[in-house]
Design a protein around this motif. Structure first.
Motif, PDB file in Angstrom:
ATOM      1  N   LEU A  65     -28.847 -34.879 -29.920  1.00  8.35           N
ATOM      2  CA  LEU A  65     -29.089 -34.251 -28.629  1.00  8.35           C
ATOM      3  C   LEU A  65     -30.234 -33.259 -28.714  1.00  8.35           C
ATOM      4  N   ASP A  66     -30.809 -32.932 -27.567  1.00  6.63           N
ATOM      5  CA  ASP A  66     -31.759 -31.819 -27.485  1.00  6.63           C
ATOM      6  C   ASP A  66     -31.025 -30.488 -27.441  1.00  6.63           C
ATOM      7  N   ASP A  67     -29.784 -30.502 -26.987  1.00  7.77           N
ATOM      8  CA  ASP A  67     -28.956 -29.308 -26.841  1.00  7.77           C
ATOM      9  C   ASP A  67     -27.939 -29.250 -27.974  1.00  7.77           C
ATOM     10  N   GLN A  68     -27.152 -28.177 -28.002  1.00 12.30           N
ATOM     11  CA  GLN A  68     -26.044 -28.054 -28.939  1.00 12.30           C
ATOM     12  C   GLN A  68     -24.808 -28.720 -28.333  1.00 12.30           C
ATOM     13  N   PRO A  69     -24.251 -29.731 -28.988  1.00 12.68           N
ATOM     14  CA  PRO A  69     -23.007 -30.328 -28.498  1.00 12.68           C
ATOM     15  C   PRO A  69     -21.801 -29.514 -28.955  1.00 12.68           C
ATOM     16  N   SER A  70     -20.713 -29.643 -28.204  1.00 19.43           N
ATOM     17  CA  SER A  70     -19.477 -28.983 -28.622  1.00 19.43           C
ATOM     18  C   SER A  70     -18.300 -29.924 -28.398  1.00 19.43           C
ATOM     19  N   GLY A  71     -17.440 -29.630 -27.415  1.00 27.66           N
ATOM     20  CA  GLY A  71     -16.226 -30.407 -27.233  1.00 27.66           C
ATOM     21  C   GLY A  71     -16.480 -31.879 -26.973  1.00 27.66           C
ATOM     22  N   LEU A  72     -15.542 -32.718 -27.456  1.00 25.94           N
ATOM     23  CA  LEU A  72     -15.637 -34.171 -27.323  1.00 25.94           C
ATOM     24  C   LEU A  72     -14.356 -34.726 -26.703  1.00 25.94           C
ATOM     25  N   GLY A  73     -14.478 -35.858 -26.041  1.00 26.18           N
ATOM     26  CA  GLY A  73     -13.315 -36.556 -25.507  1.00 26.18           C
ATOM     27  C   GLY A  73     -13.742 -37.915 -24.998  1.00 26.18           C
ATOM     28  N   TRP A  74     -12.762 -38.704 -24.542  1.00 23.68           N
ATOM     29  CA  TRP A  74     -13.055 -40.069 -24.094  1.00 23.68           C
ATOM     30  C   TRP A  74     -12.371 -40.360 -22.773  1.00 23.68           C
ATOM     31  N   GLN A  79     -15.563 -44.473 -22.657  1.00 27.65           N
ATOM     32  CA  GLN A  79     -16.806 -43.712 -22.555  1.00 27.65           C
ATOM     33  C   GLN A  79     -16.631 -42.322 -23.156  1.00 27.65           C
ATOM     34  N   LEU A  80     -17.538 -41.963 -24.025  1.00 30.65           N
ATOM     35  CA  LEU A  80     -17.522 -40.660 -24.679  1.00 30.65           C
ATOM     36  C   LEU A  80     -17.983 -39.570 -23.713  1.00 30.65           C
ATOM     37  N   LEU A  81     -17.294 -38.423 -23.717  1.00 34.44           N
ATOM     38  CA  LEU A  81     -17.738 -37.221 -23.024  1.00 34.44           C
ATOM     39  C   LEU A  81     -18.112 -36.177 -24.068  1.00 34.44           C
ATOM     40  N   VAL A  82     -19.215 -35.468 -23.823  1.00 34.43           N
ATOM     41  CA  VAL A  82     -19.722 -34.467 -24.759  1.00 34.43           C
ATOM     42  C   VAL A  82     -20.103 -33.212 -23.977  1.00 34.43           C
ATOM     43  N   VAL A  83     -19.637 -32.054 -24.438  1.00 32.85           N
ATOM     44  CA  VAL A  83     -20.075 -30.788 -23.852  1.00 32.85           C
ATOM     45  C   VAL A  83     -21.483 -30.464 -24.332  1.00 32.85           C
ATOM     46  N   LEU A  88     -24.665 -25.922 -19.946  1.00 30.45           N
ATOM     47  CA  LEU A  88     -23.433 -25.706 -19.178  1.00 30.45           C
ATOM     48  C   LEU A  88     -23.051 -26.989 -18.438  1.00 30.45           C
ATOM     49  N   ALA A  89     -22.932 -28.059 -19.213  1.00 27.57           N
ATOM     50  CA  ALA A  89     -22.733 -29.375 -18.616  1.00 27.57           C
ATOM     51  C   ALA A  89     -21.851 -30.237 -19.509  1.00 27.57           C
ATOM     52  N   VAL A  90     -21.342 -31.319 -18.904  1.00 30.03           N
ATOM     53  CA  VAL A  90     -20.665 -32.375 -19.648  1.00 30.03           C
ATOM     54  C   VAL A  90     -21.499 -33.640 -19.495  1.00 30.03           C
ATOM     55  N   LEU A  91     -21.753 -34.304 -20.606  1.00 27.72           N
ATOM     56  CA  LEU A  91     -22.503 -35.559 -20.617  1.00 27.72           C
ATOM     57  C   LEU A  91     -21.543 -36.724 -20.813  1.00 27.72           C
ATOM     58  N   LYS A  92     -21.951 -37.891 -20.345  1.00 27.95           N
ATOM     59  CA  LYS A  92     -21.143 -39.099 -20.478  1.00 27.95           C
ATOM     60  C   LYS A  92     -21.974 -40.191 -21.128  1.00 27.95           C
ATOM     61  N   GLU A  93     -21.354 -40.927 -22.043  1.00 26.43           N
ATOM     62  CA  GLU A  93     -22.044 -42.034 -22.697  1.00 26.43           C
ATOM     63  C   GLU A  93     -22.075 -43.251 -21.774  1.00 26.43           C
ATOM     64  N   LYS A 109     -20.353 -19.445 -17.893  1.00 30.97           N
ATOM     65  CA  LYS A 109     -21.438 -18.518 -18.187  1.00 30.97           C
ATOM     66  C   LYS A 109     -21.817 -18.564 -19.664  1.00 30.97           C
ATOM     67  N   HIS A 110     -23.094 -18.400 -19.923  1.00 29.35           N
ATOM     68  CA  HIS A 110     -23.738 -18.291 -21.239  1.00 29.35           C
ATOM     69  C   HIS A 110     -23.704 -19.602 -22.005  1.00 29.35           C
ATOM     70  N   LEU A 111     -22.580 -19.973 -22.622  1.00 30.16           N
ATOM     71  CA  LEU A 111     -22.483 -21.235 -23.356  1.00 30.16           C
ATOM     72  C   LEU A 111     -21.121 -21.864 -23.093  1.00 30.16           C
ATOM     73  N   CYS A 112     -21.091 -23.182 -22.912  1.00 25.89           N
ATOM     74  CA  CYS A 112     -19.817 -23.893 -22.890  1.00 25.89           C
ATOM     75  C   CYS A 112     -19.400 -24.202 -24.327  1.00 25.89           C
ATOM     76  N   ASN A 113     -18.108 -24.474 -24.522  1.00 27.09           N
ATOM     77  CA  ASN A 113     -17.638 -24.750 -25.879  1.00 27.09           C
ATOM     78  C   ASN A 113     -16.660 -25.926 -25.909  1.00 27.09           C
ATOM     79  N   ASP A 114     -15.437 -25.703 -26.255  1.00 29.62           N
ATOM     80  CA  ASP A 114     -14.529 -26.811 -26.533  1.00 29.62           C
ATOM     81  C   ASP A 114     -14.046 -27.477 -25.239  1.00 29.62           C
ATOM     82  N   MET A 115     -13.521 -28.692 -25.394  1.00 29.83           N
ATOM     83  CA  MET A 115     -13.045 -29.489 -24.265  1.00 29.83           C
ATOM     84  C   MET A 115     -11.891 -30.356 -24.726  1.00 29.83           C
TER      85      MET A 115
END
Length: 213
Positions: A65-74, A79-83, A88-93, A109-115
């Motif tokens: 990624l260009d950003d820092q990834p954090s929490g993961l889920g499906w 389809q993979l979800l990535v914080v 401050l977003a959730v991405l989808k594969e 605010k500031h940074l998102c983290n786990d999911m």
């Protein structure tokens, strides 16, 4: 400046923690571990990568990624979800690429983290709520623990719509849903406790309580 690589390890527990063995070495900052289809997936966020490993320690880079990834889920369809922390977003594969799924900037605010993602594909996402590093540097650890801004735990529906799941959270991070799908347990790091919620049929949270402290 170039980020120095630190020896951060993932440890594999065998029956008891006294038998823990090193599974993976050489990570920058491992975060958000999830077991999926026979592999341990995790974000190595200072390396801007989603990675996975088998139980022999064979690491595979799943996404860069260009950003820092954090929490993961499906999602239920796999389809993979990535914080995406800074965005401050959730991405989808989709078709092998990560695309925007949800914009959390209204409530985070500031940074998102786990999911954590439930069985329907609904996600619950934490965030810092403020610049933790700056406050620690200028005010000190004790002052920050005693007095800090609270933030929202954010709920993301399967269509990408975003809602406040719970307000007044003290650095929500590290979340799980029980096997029956009825309870969400989340760490409130700066309150030094684990909090639990009942998960209603529509995904809303109720009956907030201290689970452990």
């Amino acid at each position: 400046p170039e980020l120095a690589q630190h020896t951060i390890t993932i440890k594999l527990a065998e029956k008891t923690m006294s038998n823990a063995t090193v599974l993976v070495e050489g990570l920058y900052f491992g975060e958000g571990p999830r077991w999926h289809e026979g592999r341990l997936w995790f974000s190595d966020f200072y390396d801007h990568a989603v990675k996975s490993t088998d139980l022999a320690g064979n690491v595979r880079i799943e996404h860069q990624l260009d950003d820092q990834p954090s929490g993961l889920g499906w999602m239920p369809d796999g389809q993979l979800l990535v914080v995406s922390m800074k965005a401050l977003a959730v991405l989808k594969e989709e078709n092998g690429a990560l695309i925007p799924h949800a914009d959390l900037s209204q409530y985070a605010k500031h940074l998102c983290n786990d999911m954590v993602v439930d069985g329907t594909g609904r996600a619950y996402v934490g965030n810092f709520g403020f610049d933790l590093d700056e406050h620690m540097a200028t005010r000190g650890v004790e002052a920050v623990i005693t007095d800090h801004p609270t933030t929202n735990l954010v709920r993301v529906e399967t269509d990408g719509s975003v809602h406040v799941a719970s307000a007044d959270m003290h650095f929500p991070n590290g979340s799980v849903i029980t096997a029956d799908g009825k309870t969400l347990i989340i760490a409130e790091t700066l309150a030094m406790r684990l909090s639990a919620f009942d998960i209603d049929a529509d995904g809303q949270l109720s009956n907030r309580r201290v689970w452990a402290e």
